[in-house]
Design an enzyme around this catalytic site. Sequence first.
Site, short mmCIF file in Angstrom:
data_model
loop_
_atom_site.label_atom_id
_atom_site.label_comp_id
_atom_site.label_asym_id
_atom_site.label_seq_id
_atom_site.Cartn_x
_atom_site.Cartn_y
_atom_site.Cartn_z
N ASP A 107 -2.60 5.71 4.68
CA ASP A 107 -1.36 6.02 3.93
C ASP A 107 -1.67 6.90 2.73
OD1 ASP A 107 1.08 5.92 2.62
OD2 ASP A 107 1.08 3.74 2.31
N HIS B 64 3.43 1.40 -2.05
CA HIS B 64 2.30 2.16 -1.51
C HIS B 64 1.13 2.21 -2.49
CE1 HIS B 64 4.67 3.75 1.89
NE2 HIS B 64 5.67 3.69 1.04
#
Length: 545
Positions: A193, A366
């Site tokens: 990610d 995130h």
Amino acid sequence: MSKKGLRIVPLGGLGEVGKNMTVFEYGDDILLVDAGIMFPENDMLGIDYIIPDFKYLMDKRQRVRGIIITHGHEDHTGAIAHVLEEINAPIYATALTRGLLEVKLGRAGLQQKAQLNTVNAGDTIQIGAFKVEFCHVSHSIPDCVALGITTPAGLIVHTGDYKLDHTPVDNWPTDYAKLAEFAGRGVLALLADSTNADKPGWTPSERVIDPAFDKVFEEASGRILVATFASLISRIQQVGQAALKHGRKMAFAGTSMRENAKMARKLGYLNLPDELLVSIEDALKMKDHEVVLMCTGSQGEPSSIVGRLSAGTNRQFDLKAGDTLVLSSHPIPGNEEHVYRTINRLFQRGAKVVYDPISPVHVSGHASQEEMKFMLNLVKPRYLIPVHGELRHLHQHSVLAQEMGFPAENIAVVENGQAIEFHGDKMELAERVPGGYVFVDGSRVGDIGPAVMREREALARDGFVLVSLNVGANNRLLQEPGIVTRGFVYQQDADELIKDTREQIDQVLEKSNGNLQQDLESRLRNFFYNETKRRPMLFVMVNER
Ligand SMILES: [Zn+2]
Ligand SMILES: [Zn+2]
């Protein structure tokens, strides 16, 4: 391709934030990971959402052995019904993710057709040539997994969306031991990610939101409305806790959020006592300081509750003075302008709007830079493929890795559609396959191409002009030409312009001895541009008798 290599084809999420989808291919076996949507950008007029272009799989659909969904967010689940219509492969997901998929598939009438399988973090399953191990990661929704995919070519680790939160709302942090165990076995490539690759430091824990919500509940004297994504289950839990503490009842406005919450409670992922919850109808009859309403539309989507409240078109209730509206999400990159315009309109309608730079009512789900470095050090891959992010995020992820001594030639910064192959332990870029946008507009899928988008842009920007003529022999006008403009020029300028247009038409009629329609179009196009510096859509209809 050569039969012996491992091939990875990103079909979504590389070069953009959203519509994640990755293909893993070995020999005759294909494994698909995630099937997400992306929200349209401002200039994509009339588009509801965008799904990945998975044409690549169309002639290989019989070879797709399974579809894994890493977690329940729309950018990983939203396109599942579209994929299932073409590819009927078994789906594997954790319990909460499966529940959210069931809600979605139920609405599309596909619940019977879907072959859903529940997996748990820690499980190992064989899907064709792929041995998949599910590893728990924390994010902003419970029950997220990273994947360890053992292929004949080597072990691939896919992080999914993650952050390294030591105090997540569900008290279940990322499984560091499992990631380290992957490293111990030797990891060929890491797909990780990149969403926050330009954010230094460490993403704050979800817990930092609790005091911010406490403050909102202490200070609000009227109704509180909290807007977030319908799938942000952790946030619903946090608002519920604040409501309990401050003696308010909680109601869900909007079907998607109500259905998701119901399902998450049933499965035990949302811990909200019965006496906390009331229906939206009952909530609207209660005193303002007794309720908190959960709404969809934190991105200002026009069809969401917040979008409609900002436009004054919500059927069930309106904003009123004294309302506090909390936007508990960040604008998706590309969406900022639209979100801020919505916030302005909400203020205009009398609400006090609380959003992230004003108060920490949202944290990212995130990993930031230090967590991304931690992940690299933990998993120790030979190759790195940054995923989930715009090109700048993917590049920044690569820069971070290189700063840690990771060799540049072992990093593949690629966009959707660029196939990557592994032969032996060598990584190579292979051919490009289609990996663009498929626009979904109402119920129509894919028939809105870039040409239609350009037309909508031209219409929205410069309006249109319609010219219709009835001509007889020798280009003689049989009646006065019809000239209609919309959205092009001010009415007071229009009369002048129409008079001049009429002269242009006469000149063309006089000279043209070929294709009258074409001659008119090119003359008028130039004329309008020279007069106004604008390019309206032009329709010329010539009736020759
Ligand atoms: Zn996510
Ligand atoms: Zn995501």
